[in-house]
Design an enzyme around this catalytic site. Sequence first.
Site, PDB file in Angstrom:
ATOM      1  N   ILE A  32       4.682  63.510 -24.650  1.00 53.15           N
ATOM      2  CA  ILE A  32       3.231  63.591 -24.382  1.00 53.15           C
ATOM      3  C   ILE A  32       2.866  63.295 -22.872  1.00 53.15           C
ATOM      4  O   ILE A  32       1.971  63.890 -22.280  1.00 53.15           O
ATOM      5  CB  ILE A  32       2.513  62.775 -25.398  1.00 53.15           C
ATOM      6  CG1 ILE A  32       1.158  63.160 -25.418  1.00 53.15           C
ATOM      7  CG2 ILE A  32       2.332  61.186 -24.658  1.00 53.15           C
ATOM      8  CD1 ILE A  32       0.126  62.598 -26.555  1.00 53.15           C
ATOM      9  N   GLU A  94       9.469  51.596 -24.702  1.00 51.17           N
ATOM     10  CA  GLU A  94       8.032  51.100 -24.992  1.00 51.17           C
ATOM     11  C   GLU A  94       7.929  51.262 -26.633  1.00 51.17           C
ATOM     12  O   GLU A  94       6.830  50.772 -27.133  1.00 51.17           O
ATOM     13  CB  GLU A  94       7.211  51.905 -24.141  1.00 51.17           C
ATOM     14  CG  GLU A  94       7.027  51.554 -22.847  1.00 51.17           C
ATOM     15  CD  GLU A  94       6.201  52.270 -22.017  1.00 51.17           C
ATOM     16  OE1 GLU A  94       5.570  53.194 -22.473  1.00 51.17           O
ATOM     17  OE2 GLU A  94       6.171  52.048 -20.565  1.00 51.17           O
ATOM     18  N   VAL A  95       8.599  52.584 -27.182  1.00 52.02           N
ATOM     19  CA  VAL A  95       8.174  52.764 -28.526  1.00 52.02           C
ATOM     20  C   VAL A  95       9.576  52.198 -29.276  1.00 52.02           C
ATOM     21  O   VAL A  95      10.681  52.656 -29.005  1.00 52.02           O
ATOM     22  CB  VAL A  95       8.181  54.195 -28.604  1.00 52.02           C
ATOM     23  CG1 VAL A  95       7.814  54.590 -30.190  1.00 52.02           C
ATOM     24  CG2 VAL A  95       6.817  54.867 -28.033  1.00 52.02           C
ATOM     25  N   HIS A  99      15.030  57.013 -30.014  1.00 52.60           N
ATOM     26  CA  HIS A  99      14.781  58.354 -29.355  1.00 52.60           C
ATOM     27  C   HIS A  99      15.653  58.470 -28.110  1.00 52.60           C
ATOM     28  O   HIS A  99      16.006  57.450 -27.384  1.00 52.60           O
ATOM     29  CB  HIS A  99      13.208  58.450 -29.119  1.00 52.60           C
ATOM     30  CG  HIS A  99      12.732  57.277 -28.088  1.00 52.60           C
ATOM     31  ND1 HIS A  99      12.379  56.234 -28.636  1.00 52.60           N
ATOM     32  CD2 HIS A  99      12.360  57.473 -26.860  1.00 52.60           C
ATOM     33  CE1 HIS A  99      11.830  55.534 -27.669  1.00 52.60           C
ATOM     34  NE2 HIS A  99      11.817  56.262 -26.499  1.00 52.60           N
ATOM     35  N   HIS A 101      15.888  60.688 -24.880  1.00 56.72           N
ATOM     36  CA  HIS A 101      15.038  61.430 -23.918  1.00 56.72           C
ATOM     37  C   HIS A 101      15.935  62.631 -23.340  1.00 56.72           C
ATOM     38  O   HIS A 101      17.052  62.304 -23.066  1.00 56.72           O
ATOM     39  CB  HIS A 101      14.445  60.766 -22.675  1.00 56.72           C
ATOM     40  CG  HIS A 101      13.465  59.614 -22.876  1.00 56.72           C
ATOM     41  ND1 HIS A 101      12.200  59.906 -22.547  1.00 56.72           N
ATOM     42  CD2 HIS A 101      13.635  58.401 -23.376  1.00 56.72           C
ATOM     43  CE1 HIS A 101      11.450  58.623 -22.913  1.00 56.72           C
ATOM     44  NE2 HIS A 101      12.161  57.956 -23.421  1.00 56.72           N
TER      45      HIS A 101
HETATM   46  P1  5GP Z   1      10.571  54.659 -24.146  1.00 58.81           P
HETATM   47  O1  5GP Z   1       9.985  53.927 -22.877  1.00 58.81           O
HETATM   48  O2  5GP Z   1      10.105  54.228 -25.341  1.00 58.81           O
HETATM   49  O3  5GP Z   1      11.809  55.225 -24.115  1.00 58.81           O
HETATM   50  O4  5GP Z   1       9.684  56.057 -24.225  1.00 58.81           O
HETATM   51  C1  5GP Z   1       8.677  56.412 -25.176  1.00 58.81           C
HETATM   52  C2  5GP Z   1       8.034  57.713 -24.848  1.00 58.81           C
HETATM   53  O5  5GP Z   1       7.372  58.219 -25.941  1.00 58.81           O
HETATM   54  C3  5GP Z   1       7.422  58.061 -23.458  1.00 58.81           C
HETATM   55  O6  5GP Z   1       7.831  58.749 -22.834  1.00 58.81           O
HETATM   56  C4  5GP Z   1       5.927  58.294 -23.914  1.00 58.81           C
HETATM   57  O7  5GP Z   1       5.247  59.067 -23.256  1.00 58.81           O
HETATM   58  C5  5GP Z   1       6.297  59.044 -25.455  1.00 58.81           C
HETATM   59  N1  5GP Z   1       5.306  59.005 -26.097  1.00 58.81           N
HETATM   60  C6  5GP Z   1       4.432  57.740 -26.671  1.00 58.81           C
HETATM   61  N2  5GP Z   1       3.560  58.272 -27.633  1.00 58.81           N
HETATM   62  C7  5GP Z   1       3.709  59.489 -27.937  1.00 58.81           C
HETATM   63  C8  5GP Z   1       2.973  60.225 -28.688  1.00 58.81           C
HETATM   64  O8  5GP Z   1       2.092  59.946 -29.542  1.00 58.81           O
HETATM   65  N3  5GP Z   1       3.460  61.835 -28.736  1.00 58.81           N
HETATM   66  C9  5GP Z   1       4.480  61.956 -27.859  1.00 58.81           C
HETATM   67  N4  5GP Z   1       4.880  63.496 -28.022  1.00 58.81           N
HETATM   68  N5  5GP Z   1       4.965  61.071 -27.162  1.00 58.81           N
HETATM   69  C10 5GP Z   1       4.671  60.026 -27.023  1.00 58.81           C
END
Ligand code: 5GP
Length: 109
Positions: A32, A94-95, A99, A101
């Site tokens: 997103i 953060e999530v 996942h 990327h």
């Molecule tokens: P992290 O920092 O956990 O590796 O990355 C989490 C990613 O999830 C971030 O790049 C963020 O933009 C993406 N993200 C968070 N919420 C959503 C959402 O509701 N939809 C989508 N498509 N991506 C999300």
Amino acid sequence: MSADCIFCKIVAGYIPSKTIFQDDEVIAFHDIRPLAKVHFLIVPKAHIETLKDCTAEHQALLGKMMLLAAQLAAEQGLTGYKTVMNVGREGGQEVFHIHLHVFGGGPAA
Ligand code: 5GP
Ligand code: ZN
């Protein structure tokens, strides 16, 4: 499914996403807040918080995610790309639902 998890909600279809692939084990959708022209995420449908929670039983799933990165990157027209999995708060996660990327095509416009 974890009730407070945004990616579990995407898996369940409660939150929309720009999905590019899914089967019974994984879903892939565009990030997103893209950090590259092409930036998508490959997400297991099962709720696993971090790579640190994975064991030998997840080996095939993790391998599948990597091979899917190559397949979907090619389908998105990328000839080169970066894959990243952030692990834990100090690793930039953060999530807390694992996942992978995939970034490519140069910086986001
Ligand atoms: P992290 O920092 O956990 O590796 O990355 C989490 C990613 O999830 C971030 O790049 C963020 O933009 C993406 N993200 C968070 N919420 C959503 C959402 O509701 N939809 C989508 N498509 N991506 C999300
Ligand atoms: Zn989850």
